[in-house]
Write an enzyme that holds these catalytic residues in place. Sequence first.
Site, PDB file in Angstrom:
ATOM      1  N   HIS A 157       0.803  -1.069   0.015  1.00 48.23           N
ATOM      2  CA  HIS A 157       0.138   0.058   0.128  1.00 48.23           C
ATOM      3  C   HIS A 157       0.858   1.210   0.113  1.00 48.23           C
ATOM      4  O   HIS A 157       0.376   2.284  -0.462  1.00 48.23           O
ATOM      5  CB  HIS A 157      -0.777  -0.110   1.132  1.00 48.23           C
ATOM      6  CG  HIS A 157      -2.132  -1.219   1.232  1.00 48.23           C
ATOM      7  ND1 HIS A 157      -3.372  -0.814   0.656  1.00 48.23           N
ATOM      8  CD2 HIS A 157      -1.966  -2.352   1.238  1.00 48.23           C
ATOM      9  CE1 HIS A 157      -4.197  -2.053   0.647  1.00 48.23           C
ATOM     10  NE2 HIS A 157      -3.308  -2.855   0.985  1.00 48.23           N
ATOM     11  N   ASP A 209       3.123   9.471  -0.688  1.00 46.66           N
ATOM     12  CA  ASP A 209       2.117   8.581  -0.235  1.00 46.66           C
ATOM     13  C   ASP A 209       1.797   7.398  -1.339  1.00 46.66           C
ATOM     14  O   ASP A 209       2.130   7.691  -2.609  1.00 46.66           O
ATOM     15  CB  ASP A 209       0.904   9.532  -0.131  1.00 46.66           C
ATOM     16  CG  ASP A 209      -0.090   8.980   0.760  1.00 46.66           C
ATOM     17  OD1 ASP A 209      -0.278   7.768   1.159  1.00 46.66           O
ATOM     18  OD2 ASP A 209      -0.754   9.875   1.404  1.00 46.66           O
TER      19      ASP A 209
HETATM   20  P1  ADQ Z   1      -3.233   5.800   4.715  1.00 47.59           P
HETATM   21  O1  ADQ Z   1      -1.998   6.108   4.987  1.00 47.59           O
HETATM   22  O2  ADQ Z   1      -3.856   5.600   5.972  1.00 47.59           O
HETATM   23  O3  ADQ Z   1      -3.342   4.424   4.044  1.00 47.59           O
HETATM   24  P2  ADQ Z   1      -5.187   7.271   3.175  1.00 47.59           P
HETATM   25  O4  ADQ Z   1      -5.076   6.586   1.879  1.00 47.59           O
HETATM   26  O5  ADQ Z   1      -5.279   8.598   2.944  1.00 47.59           O
HETATM   27  O6  ADQ Z   1      -3.801   6.811   3.887  1.00 47.59           O
HETATM   28  O7  ADQ Z   1      -6.395   6.908   3.988  1.00 47.59           O
HETATM   29  C1  ADQ Z   1      -7.053   5.916   4.222  1.00 47.59           C
HETATM   30  C2  ADQ Z   1      -8.465   5.797   4.926  1.00 47.59           C
HETATM   31  O8  ADQ Z   1      -8.447   6.488   6.112  1.00 47.59           O
HETATM   32  C3  ADQ Z   1      -9.428   6.619   3.959  1.00 47.59           C
HETATM   33  O9  ADQ Z   1     -10.445   5.934   3.585  1.00 47.59           O
HETATM   34  C4  ADQ Z   1      -9.628   7.834   4.602  1.00 47.59           C
HETATM   35  O10 ADQ Z   1     -11.104   8.341   4.543  1.00 47.59           O
HETATM   36  C5  ADQ Z   1      -9.643   7.311   6.205  1.00 47.59           C
HETATM   37  N1  ADQ Z   1      -9.106   8.708   7.096  1.00 47.59           N
HETATM   38  C6  ADQ Z   1      -7.809   9.136   6.962  1.00 47.59           C
HETATM   39  N2  ADQ Z   1      -7.546  10.152   7.831  1.00 47.59           N
HETATM   40  C7  ADQ Z   1      -8.889  10.133   8.457  1.00 47.59           C
HETATM   41  C8  ADQ Z   1      -9.417  11.117   9.587  1.00 47.59           C
HETATM   42  N3  ADQ Z   1      -8.703  12.047  10.079  1.00 47.59           N
HETATM   43  N4  ADQ Z   1     -10.711  10.708  10.166  1.00 47.59           N
HETATM   44  C9  ADQ Z   1     -11.418   9.773   9.575  1.00 47.59           C
HETATM   45  N5  ADQ Z   1     -11.021   8.812   8.561  1.00 47.59           N
HETATM   46  C10 ADQ Z   1      -9.601   9.059   7.975  1.00 47.59           C
HETATM   47  C11 ADQ Z   1      -2.406   3.703   3.302  1.00 47.59           C
HETATM   48  C12 ADQ Z   1      -1.355   4.310   2.473  1.00 47.59           C
HETATM   49  C13 ADQ Z   1      -1.968   4.988   1.367  1.00 47.59           C
HETATM   50  C14 ADQ Z   1      -2.861   4.342   0.484  1.00 47.59           C
HETATM   51  C15 ADQ Z   1      -3.956   3.329   1.506  1.00 47.59           C
HETATM   52  C16 ADQ Z   1      -4.702   2.448   0.945  1.00 47.59           C
HETATM   53  O11 ADQ Z   1      -0.455   4.895   3.165  1.00 47.59           O
HETATM   54  O12 ADQ Z   1      -1.052   5.661   0.389  1.00 47.59           O
HETATM   55  O13 ADQ Z   1      -3.776   5.008  -0.573  1.00 47.59           O
HETATM   56  O14 ADQ Z   1      -2.987   2.583   2.508  1.00 47.59           O
HETATM   57  O15 ADQ Z   1      -3.861   1.568  -0.153  1.00 47.59           O
END
Ligand code: ADQ
Length: 458
Positions: free
Chosen positions: A157, A364
Site C-alpha cells: 500500500h 504517499d
Molecule cells: P493511509 O496512510 O492510512 O493508507 P489514506 O489512503 O489517505 O492513507 O487513508 C485511508 C482511509 O482512512 C481513507 O478512507 C480515509 O477516509 C480514512 N481517513 C484518513 N484520515 C482520516 C481521519 N482524519 N478521520 C477519519 N478517517 C480518515 C495507506 C497508504 C495510502 C494508501 C492506502 C490504501 O499510506 O497511501 O492510499 O493505504 O492503499
Amino acid sequence: MAAPRLVVVSNRVAPIQEGEPTAGGLAAGVLDALRQKGGLWFGWSGDISDAPEAKAERTVGPISLFTIDLSRRDYDDYYRGFANGALWPVLHYQIGLGRFEWPEFAGYRRVNETFARSLAPLVGPHDLIWAHDYHLLCFAEAARAQGLSNRLGLFLHTPFPAPGVLMTIPAHADLIRAMCAYDLLGFQTETDRTAFADYVLRCAGGVAHPDGVLDAFGRRVKTGVYPIGVHVDDVRAQAETPANRRQATRMRANLMERLILSVDRLDYSKGLRQRFAAFERFLADYPAHHGLATFMQIAPPSRADIETYQVIRRELEAEAGHINGRFAEVDWVPLRYLNRSFPRNVLMPLYAEAQACLVTPLRDGMNLVAKEYAAAQDPAEPGVLILSEFAGAARELDAALLVNPYDEAGMARAMDQALSMPVEERRERHAAMLAVMRRNSLERWRDRFEADLRTGPA
Ligand code: ADQ
C-alpha cells in the site's frame, strides 16, 4: 471446480460489524471480496498479551476471522521497531527519520514467522493467500519454510523507494530476497514497481521477462501495478444523504465562506508541517481571503507511542497556535486543527461542502482521501482538489491542481487559484477525475490482483 478460497493476511484485521459500513481502502476492498466469495482473514488482534499465539476465531457472514495477540517484545521489535521506526520512513523517502536496529529486524522476521506458523494449519492446498502491506515483506519466505506451496501475493500500500533510498536500510538484501518468495507483488504505481525491478535487476542479479515477470534468487515473481480505488457511487451517496447533509450544513454555518479541508492520519509523511507553513504563506500573500477562508485540518493521532509521531504532533500544535495568533480576528479563526477522527457519515458530507481539499503528502502510496474528496463532489458545483505530485493518486488524478509539497509559495498560489476557479474549469477537472476513478475502481483493483494471483507468474 469451485473458485479457490481467498485468504487475506494483514497486520490488523479490520473491525467488522455485520451490516455496518466499513472504513475505506484496504478494509473496504478486501471485505467486498471476502463477502462475495467467503474466505478467511488473518492478522494481529491489536492486543498485547503473555499468550501471544492465542487464536481467536469469529465468523461474520461467510468470513472467518482469525487473530493472534503479540507479546510486548514482538510489538516493540516488529511493530514499533522495524515496521514503523525503520521501514515506514524509508519507504516514504524520509531517510533522516529511519532508525534501524538488527534485533528489531530479527523481531520483524520472527513475527512474520509466527504469522506463517499460526496460519499454516488453517490453509487448504488450493487457497489463494493475499498478504497486505509493509508489515509482511518476509511473510511468504516464512510461509514457504512452513511448507506452504500456495499461490502467495503481496500488495504494497505504501510507495516503494528507489534502490539508493531502500539501501539505507542495512537489511535491504534480506528484504528483497524475502519479497521474491511471493508469486505476485502488487504496487500502487509504475514508479514503485520500476523501483523494485531496478533493485532486483541491478543489485540482485535478477533477469526481467515480459509482463513484469522477474527471475531472482532461484524463483520467479510477477510484478504488477494495481492502483487502489474507492467506491465512487457509495462515497457520493454518503455525502448526499439528507441527514448527513444537514449535519454538514450546520457545521458549515459555523465556518466561513471558503472552506479548505485536509483529512489525514497524523503522520510526518502526510506533509502537514509544510502544509501549515503554506497556509501561513497564503494568508500573508493573499489578504483578499482574510475573513472568508478557513482551513480545517482533521488529523487524529496515529502510532502515538512512537517518538517521531509525538514530535510532529507537538510541532503542529505550536504552528497552529502561531498562525491563528498572527492572523485571527475577533470574528475569524483562519485555521481549525481537529486532533480526532470522524465517522464516514460526517466526513463525506464535509468533503462535499469544502471548496478545496489540500492533499499534500511528501510521499504517499496512493492517498484515498484525494479520491474520496473527488468522488464526494456535486458534479454541477464541484470543489477543487489540490494534490501533491508525490502521492500515488497524482498519476491518475492529473486533472487536480498538482503541487510540490516542498514549495510553500506554489501551494499558497494553488489555494488562491482553487478558491477563485470558475465553475466551468472546476466541472471539467472534476469530470476528468471521475472518469479515471470509475475506470480504476476498487472492484477492478481487487479483481485484477486476484486474477493475476490465480494465474501466477508462469
Ligand atoms: P493511509 O496512510 O492510512 O493508507 P489514506 O489512503 O489517505 O492513507 O487513508 C485511508 C482511509 O482512512 C481513507 O478512507 C480515509 O477516509 C480514512 N481517513 C484518513 N484520515 C482520516 C481521519 N482524519 N478521520 C477519519 N478517517 C480518515 C495507506 C497508504 C495510502 C494508501 C492506502 C490504501 O499510506 O497511501 O492510499 O493505504 O492503499
